[in-house]
Write an enzyme that holds these catalytic residues in place. Structure first.
Site, PDB file in Angstrom:
ATOM      1  N   HIS A  96       0.556  -0.890  -0.631  1.00 22.69           N
ATOM      2  CA  HIS A  96      -0.022   0.046  -0.404  1.00 22.69           C
ATOM      3  C   HIS A  96       0.865   1.493   0.466  1.00 22.69           C
ATOM      4  CE1 HIS A  96      -3.647  -2.770   1.297  1.00 22.69           C
ATOM      5  NE2 HIS A  96      -3.683  -2.220  -0.012  1.00 22.69           N
TER       6      HIS A  96
ATOM      7  N   GLU B 252     -14.767   0.807  -6.048  1.00 23.95           N
ATOM      8  CA  GLU B 252     -14.439  -0.935  -6.066  1.00 23.95           C
ATOM      9  C   GLU B 252     -16.512  -1.121  -6.673  1.00 23.95           C
ATOM     10  OE1 GLU B 252     -12.900  -2.673  -4.460  1.00 23.95           O
ATOM     11  OE2 GLU B 252     -14.097  -4.164  -5.112  1.00 23.95           O
TER      12      GLU B 252
ATOM     13  N   ASP C 181      -5.730  -0.442  -7.430  1.00 32.41           N
ATOM     14  CA  ASP C 181      -5.624  -1.673  -6.536  1.00 32.41           C
ATOM     15  C   ASP C 181      -6.436  -2.864  -7.148  1.00 32.41           C
ATOM     16  OD1 ASP C 181      -4.681  -3.127  -4.844  1.00 32.41           O
ATOM     17  OD2 ASP C 181      -5.612  -1.837  -3.671  1.00 32.41           O
TER      18      ASP C 181
ATOM     19  N   PRO D 181     -13.259 -10.477 -13.979  1.00 30.55           N
ATOM     20  CA  PRO D 181     -13.336  -9.109 -14.016  1.00 30.55           C
ATOM     21  C   PRO D 181     -12.409  -7.797 -14.390  1.00 30.55           C
ATOM     22  CG  PRO D 181     -13.783  -9.905 -12.314  1.00 30.55           C
ATOM     23  CD  PRO D 181     -13.757 -10.509 -12.756  1.00 30.55           C
TER      24      PRO D 181
HETATM   25  N1  AG3 Z   1      -4.240  -6.365  -4.839  1.00 32.88           N
HETATM   26  C1  AG3 Z   1      -4.018  -8.078  -5.271  1.00 32.88           C
HETATM   27  C2  AG3 Z   1      -2.793  -7.800  -5.456  1.00 32.88           C
HETATM   28  C3  AG3 Z   1      -2.449  -9.281  -6.204  1.00 32.88           C
HETATM   29  C4  AG3 Z   1      -2.095 -10.489  -5.704  1.00 32.88           C
HETATM   30  N2  AG3 Z   1      -1.672 -11.558  -6.289  1.00 32.88           N
HETATM   31  C5  AG3 Z   1      -1.978 -12.812  -5.661  1.00 32.88           C
HETATM   32  N3  AG3 Z   1      -1.355 -12.611  -4.533  1.00 32.88           N
HETATM   33  N4  AG3 Z   1      -1.912 -14.239  -6.183  1.00 32.88           N
HETATM   34  C6  AG3 Z   1      -4.210  -6.307  -3.513  1.00 32.88           C
HETATM   35  C7  AG3 Z   1      -5.634  -5.731  -2.992  1.00 32.88           C
HETATM   36  C8  AG3 Z   1      -4.829  -4.537  -1.568  1.00 32.88           C
HETATM   37  N5  AG3 Z   1      -5.295  -3.380  -2.109  1.00 32.88           N
END
Ligand code: AG3
Length: 275
Positions: A63, A107, A156, A163
């Site tokens: 983050h 989101e 993010d 999707p």
């Molecule tokens: N976003 C997901 C990143 C991808 C992770 N991939 C995996 N573990 N195979 C993160 C959301 C956090 N806010």
């Protein structure tokens, strides 16, 4: 191995396993399977379709890197958009910047935000800030409708399956370009340089065609495949390697510093080769 373990199959031949204390919540939302579990080593962990999204123990790496690199690259970011990020971790970092007047979270799945509020307060705590607006809609549609609106856009997303695929497309990046102000910039999480080289190369080429400045940077994320993660940045004007650090805000962080920011753009030979 004793006890109950969760394993994410990160590639067909590689899994990460985390020992569980208990399952706090499990549901099928209209969009995905969602679980919040308590782990022994990383504290609470959010899973979407059995993929680790974030853990309380290591979320700060990701983050902080996805938020502060673009926000410090822009000399005066006032409006920011986060696409995805329903756990609130990116928003929590964005509102550390005193110049931010409005942070919009788009989101698609309201249940992610509801569960983050209930089970992951350390991560979601920024969502109640007065500068934050939350919209439950499709980020691809949102960006299509916006023009000249945001200083910074941060994607993010989940992995590029289902999707989220559209969030990794050149058409989406062109819409992001239009949604940005004339000196705006954008960052997206772009997966593992060790396992997703072809994807990263394609994204960097798409961005270089759309934005005057396109760059890749890296950060450590212990629970993600390979442990080393990539972020792709497209900028209309400001170069992330030319930040005037005297003017940057003083931030309380656990991973990100100006030196880490600069160093994150140093690409090891195996990453240069995939580009
Ligand atoms: N976003 C997901 C990143 C991808 C992770 N991939 C995996 N573990 N195979 C993160 C959301 C956090 N806010």
């Amino acid at each position: 191995m004793q006890g109950i373990w969760f394993s994410e199959l990160q590639t067909p031949g590689l899994a990460i396993s985390v020992k569980l204390k208990k399952t706090l919540h499990h549901e099928k939302t209209p969009y995905q399977d969602l679980a919040v579990v308590e782990t022994e080593s990383y504290g609470r962990m959010l899973l979407l379709d059995n993929i680790i999204q974030t853990t309380v123990g290591d979320e700060f790496f990701y983050h902080e890197m996805i938020a502060h690199v673009p926000l410090n690259t822009h000399p005066n970011p006032r409006t920011a958009l986060v696409i995805g990020g329903g756990d609130g971790g990116v928003i929590r970092e964005i509102i550390k910047h005193p110049s931010i007047e409005k942070a919009t979270l788009v989101e698609i799945d309201a249940r992610v935000v509801a569960n983050a509020r209930e089970y992951l307060p350390e991560i979601s705590c920024g969502l109640d800030d007065a500068r934050v607006e939350i919209r439950f809609e499709d980020g691809i549609e949102h960006v299509r409708q916006m023009e000249n609106t945001y200083d910074v856009i941060i994607v993010d997303s989940t992995d590029p399956i289902g999707p989220a695929v559209g969030l990794f497309s050149a058409e989406f990046y062109r819409n992001v370009y239009r949604a940005l102000k004339p000196d705006g910039l954008f960052v997206a999480q772009t997966e593992s340089p060790l396992f997703n080289g072809r994807l990263i190369r394609r994204i960097q080429r798409d961005l270089a065609e759309i934005f005057p400045i396109a760059r890749l940077y890296l950060g450590t994320v212990p629970t993600y495949p390979g442990g080393l993660w990539s972020f792709s940045l497209g900028s209309k004007e400001y170069d992330p390697l030319e930040v005037d650090w005297k003017k940057a805000p003083q931030l309380v962080t656990r991973y990100y510093t100006p030196a880490i920011h600069q160093g994150a753009f140093a690409l090891p030979p195996f990453v240069q080769e995939i580009l």
